[in-house]
Motif scaffolding. Sequence first.
Motif, mmCIF file in Angstrom:
data_model
loop_
_atom_site.group_PDB
_atom_site.id
_atom_site.type_symbol
_atom_site.label_atom_id
_atom_site.label_comp_id
_atom_site.label_asym_id
_atom_site.label_seq_id
_atom_site.Cartn_x
_atom_site.Cartn_y
_atom_site.Cartn_z
ATOM 1 N N GLY A 120 2.820 -17.816 5.283
ATOM 2 C CA GLY A 120 2.638 -18.160 6.680
ATOM 3 C C GLY A 120 2.702 -16.944 7.575
ATOM 4 N N HIS A 121 2.844 -15.777 6.961
ATOM 5 C CA HIS A 121 2.934 -14.524 7.718
ATOM 6 C C HIS A 121 1.912 -13.524 7.190
ATOM 7 N N SER A 156 -8.067 -24.852 8.107
ATOM 8 C CA SER A 156 -8.447 -24.913 6.698
ATOM 9 C C SER A 156 -7.420 -24.158 5.868
ATOM 10 N N VAL A 157 -7.107 -24.699 4.700
ATOM 11 C CA VAL A 157 -6.207 -24.025 3.766
ATOM 12 C C VAL A 157 -7.077 -23.303 2.751
ATOM 13 N N ALA A 164 -2.567 -18.279 -0.800
ATOM 14 C CA ALA A 164 -2.953 -19.384 0.071
ATOM 15 C C ALA A 164 -2.520 -19.085 1.506
ATOM 16 N N VAL A 165 -3.416 -19.353 2.439
ATOM 17 C CA VAL A 165 -3.172 -19.097 3.855
ATOM 18 C C VAL A 165 -3.793 -20.225 4.680
ATOM 19 N N LEU A 166 -3.381 -20.322 5.939
ATOM 20 C CA LEU A 166 -4.001 -21.242 6.884
ATOM 21 C C LEU A 166 -4.991 -20.460 7.730
ATOM 22 N N GLU A 167 -6.212 -21.002 7.849
ATOM 23 C CA GLU A 167 -7.268 -20.320 8.604
ATOM 24 C C GLU A 167 -7.735 -21.215 9.736
ATOM 25 N N LEU A 172 -6.737 -15.672 10.053
ATOM 26 C CA LEU A 172 -5.606 -16.092 9.230
ATOM 27 C C LEU A 172 -4.426 -16.344 10.158
ATOM 28 N N TRP A 173 -3.779 -17.492 9.983
ATOM 29 C CA TRP A 173 -2.870 -18.002 10.996
ATOM 30 C C TRP A 173 -1.403 -17.827 10.600
ATOM 31 N N HIS A 174 -0.606 -17.386 11.556
ATOM 32 C CA HIS A 174 0.852 -17.362 11.400
ATOM 33 C C HIS A 174 1.371 -18.779 11.581
ATOM 34 N N THR A 175 2.036 -19.320 10.571
ATOM 35 C CA THR A 175 2.509 -20.697 10.669
ATOM 36 C C THR A 175 3.841 -20.877 9.948
#
Length: 268
Positions: A120-121, A156-157, A164-167, A172-175
């Motif tokens: 997430g980072h 999107s994952v 694996a990241v959140l986009e 690419l998203w900090h979550t």
Amino acid sequence: MGRMPKPIEPPSRAELIDHLVRTRIAGQVATPRENNLSHYRKLANGDRHYWLGLELGDRWTDEQDVLAVMAERCGVVDDPAHRYGQDTIDPELTLAGLDRLAARLRKAALDRQSVLLATGHPGGLLDVHRATAAGLRAAGCEIVVIPAGLMADEGSVWQFADVAVLERGATLWHTHSPAPMAAILDGLAAEGRPQPDLVVADHGWAGCAAQRGLDAVGYADCNDPALFLGEAEGTLQVAVPLDDHVRDPRFYDPLVAYLLAAAGLRDT
């Protein structure tokens, strides 16, 4: 196309501690005391954003209990009267966490386990996880390929450099959310595929996997107490304390070199 950074020689323990303090990965970190205490209070008050996918029930409703665990496992100042200004991460605890993490990675390699890596980072830890994945793959581990088309938190994952990241919006998203990891684990189950033998992650990605009973290890900052509480309760196997987004992500390279050497792995 850019080349991967050349692997560096693993530092000694003393050299790594000096580096951690100098780059503020540990020691006197950038996260202010008031931010840390605010997060401990919100966790204790039941704000699930700060639970990072773990189910803490009513076991941590006193922020002083949270502070005590953070002082023990992360190295923040243990004085409840210290409300503002500088806070700390004990570099010796960072090294101890890396050693515990290395032992679990060594077991994964010896047993040729399947491993899922996630962050997430991405601005700080993406290449830490990428290098770990490369070392595990070289040792014969299966790096889990996530299902296609997964969505979570209006994004999107994806898997980028085996991580694996959140986009969202080509970014690419900090979550801190556990939802992206839940989407992966549910997606694997829907395809009839096994769950990972090990999850190496941070934030809610690690918390979600641990809460589901998977072997999970990860990194956590001094303002993210949930993973340390999870480790204290035995839900999460390892929480390594560090500042998870320092000024230059290359500052983590000596830490990665130490970790992979201790685990008997190699960067590729």
